[in-house]
Design an enzyme around this catalytic site. Structure first.
Site, PDB file in Angstrom:
ATOM      1  N   SER A  96     126.159  76.087  16.033  1.00 55.02           N
ATOM      2  CA  SER A  96     126.651  77.463  15.876  1.00 55.02           C
ATOM      3  C   SER A  96     128.093  77.562  15.403  1.00 55.02           C
ATOM      4  CB  SER A  96     126.475  78.238  17.184  1.00 55.02           C
ATOM      5  OG  SER A  96     125.137  78.646  17.325  1.00 55.02           O
ATOM      6  N   LYS A  99     128.691  79.776  12.435  1.00 46.72           N
ATOM      7  CA  LYS A  99     128.987  81.207  12.515  1.00 46.72           C
ATOM      8  C   LYS A  99     130.456  81.504  12.209  1.00 46.72           C
ATOM      9  CE  LYS A  99     125.276  82.338  15.783  1.00 46.72           C
ATOM     10  NZ  LYS A  99     124.736  81.034  16.188  1.00 46.72           N
ATOM     11  N   SER A 346     126.892  84.644  20.279  1.00 47.38           N
ATOM     12  CA  SER A 346     126.306  83.676  19.346  1.00 47.38           C
ATOM     13  C   SER A 346     124.922  84.110  18.893  1.00 47.38           C
ATOM     14  CB  SER A 346     126.236  82.280  19.987  1.00 47.38           C
ATOM     15  OG  SER A 346     126.096  81.277  19.017  1.00 47.38           O
TER      16      SER A 346
END
Length: 542
Positions: A96, A99, A346
């Protein structure tokens, strides 16, 4: 739904600091066989810097990282020098941490004031409360459309005087392409909310704005053998539930599961809940989010007294005529506000929506291919030197994504030069902040340490992959950017190692040396979570 405010900016914020051009000494592939790290240059060395490097070497020597590859870099944002690096130019799976790139690129391409519009229209103006022909529901990717928002749209249609539609209710999701799942995602993840299908018209099922899913709740019956009450929310005419679950004896183990047959919206509940026990709750993805959205809207129209004589369907091409009469519309919050639930929690669906929205904005094609190409182009415009990289999706769920620690740190540096930097930095999780819309995936981490309310960083986690990258203010007031990418470890994610690194950076002073090795990890960070192979918000472990 109102978006919760972001964390207030502290006086030690990274913004407003002087910036400098960074020069990074790249590591060769043989660096992995060399000692963990060495000073970037003799000029950088000093009592505090040398001691920091020694301590970070020791932390990365933790047994939890045996056999793993760790890309780590620490840069001063005040002076522009590299304080520490290890395998910083080795391409690794970022999870993640992707992101970070997606959000920065979206702010550049779409702008912090970008909003998503959803409209309801008819080919002609209604006459006498009747829409002659079809009614169109058109989406552009709004990730915040809850069932209440669809109810508001229906109320607006009814408020305009419409009571009847002679044709069909058609969903137009052609703002994006029809590829719902990324080809590099694991097929076994498809039932779970972190891998929901992506559409330009979707329903956010809860206050966390999880899209393309339904809430599944179940309550035990009054006595053993009674049926379990199972509910799907938001319920709609496209969903079908078969309930085979029953109530077990008091004190028996809870063993309830809800399965969706792939390629359908046929849900089946099996197993049992103990009599007198607690309710069961989880999320499950839906098949074809557009279908679910238009059926939720159809139910809302019926509730508000608008009768649709035809069917409810998803169109196969641009449905609404260019000169269609608009009957209702919804506008999302601005992107700067939507970043808060996206980054704090997230949210994978939001990341993929933003990637496709960037593709549509810049290339006229709402696809992963167009969107990731625009992500790379935007970061290049901003001066973020990614180095070796591969961008496959926006969330980091695809294991084909590749980034280096230096590349991630380059994004962290470049973002701070932009006019929207304050909004972006405020979207990052804050270590130890109890409020989920402040602490997010770091709410339970680094509490009671110098990193609490100081570290602002993005987590990342897949099986065998873990990351933590962001900003921290050192003890001497120096602003630092850091990136930690761990790949190839066995067992639990090394979050305590990452936390200990962040705590050590919060303690850093260039002019102050510490003595000996860093404190044991157990004294510096929470214990490692043995259950969390997925992003903690996905697995519910944090």
């Amino acid at each position: 739904m109102p978006i919760a405010p972001a964390t207030p900016r502290s006086p030690s914020s990274a913004l407003g600091r002087p910036t400098a051009v960074l020069t990074v000494a790249g590591l060769t592939a043989t660096a992995l066989l060399a000692p963990l790290a060495a000073p970037a240059s003799a000029a950088d060395a000093g009592s505090g810097v040398d001691d920091l490097r020694s301590d970070l070497d020791a932390l990365l020597d933790d047994p939890a990282l045996d056999g793993a590859t760790s890309g780590v870099v620490v840069r001063s944002l005040d002076r522009g020098d590299v304080l520490y690096e290890h395998a910083a130019d080795t391409a690794l799976i970022p999870a993640s941490n992707m992101k970070l790139l997606t959000s920065v690129a979206a702010l550049d391409v779409l702008g912090p004031d970008h909003t998503f519009d959803t409209t309801v229209s008819a080919a002609e103006e209604p006459s006498g409360g009747v829409v002659e022909g079809d009614l169109y529901l058109t989406g552009t990717g709004d990730p915040s459309l809850t069932s209440d928002a669809f109810d508001d749209l229906a109320a607006e249609v009814a408020g305009s005087g419409v009571t009847e539609v002679t044709g069909d209710l058609l969903a137009d999701d052609t703002w994006f392409d029809t590829q719902r799942l990324h080809p590099d995602w694991e097929a076994d993840d498809e039932p779970y909310y972190y891998a929901a299908q992506i559409s330009a018209l979707t329903v956010a099922a809860n206050d966390d704005l999880d899209t393309g899913v339904v809430n599944v709740t179940a309550s035990p019956g009054g006595a053993s053998g009674d049926p379990v009450e199972v509910r799907l929310d938001p319920a709609a005419g496209n969903l079908d539930l078969t309930n085979e679950a029953s109530t077990g004896t008091p004190g028996s183990a809870a063993a309830l599961d809800v399965h969706r047959e792939p390629g359908t919206n046929q849900f089946t509940a099996t197993g049992s809940l103990p009599a007198g026990g607690t309710d069961f709750s989880t999320l499950r993805t839906v098949h074809e989010p557009t279908d679910h959205a238009v059926h939720v809207f159809a139910g809302a129209l019926e509730d508000h007294g608008v009768k649709v004589r035809g069917g409810v369907d998803r169109g196969t091409g641009p449905e609404a005529p260019e000169d269609a009469a608009e009957l209702a519309s919804a506008e999302s919050a601005e992107l700067s506000e939507l970043l808060v639930p996206f980054m704090k929690l997230s949210n994978n669906g939001h990341a993929e929506i933003l990637v496709k929205a960037m593709g549509r904005e810049s290339a006229g094609e709402g696809s992963w291919q167009a969107g990731t190409a625009e992500t790379a182009a935007a970061l290049d415009r901003l001066g973020a030197e990614l180095g070796e990289h591969e961008l496959s999706d926006g969330s980091g769920l695809a294991r084909s994504n590749q980034l280096t620690a230096n590349g991630v740190a380059g994004v962290l540096r470049a973002a701070l030069d932009e006019p929207w930097a304050a909004d972006w930095e405020d979207s990052l999780p804050v270590a130890g902040a109890e409020n989920r819309m402040q602490g997010g995936t770091l709410s339970e981490r680094m509490r009671g340490t110098p990193a609490e309310a100081n570290v602002r960083a993005k987590t990342g986690s897949l099986s065998g992959v873990s990351a933590l990258s962001g900003y921290v203010t050192g003890n001497g007031g120096e602003e630092l950017a850091f990136a930690v990418l761990n790949n190839g470890f066995e067992g639990a994610a090394p979050r305590d190692v990452q936390d200990a690194i962040a705590v050590r950076l919060a303690e850093f002073s260039r002019d102050t040396a510490t003595s000996g090795q860093p404190d044991p990890l157990a004294q510096r960070a929470p214990e490692r979570d043995a259950a969390g192979e997925l992003e903690c918000t996905w697995a519910g472990t944090c």
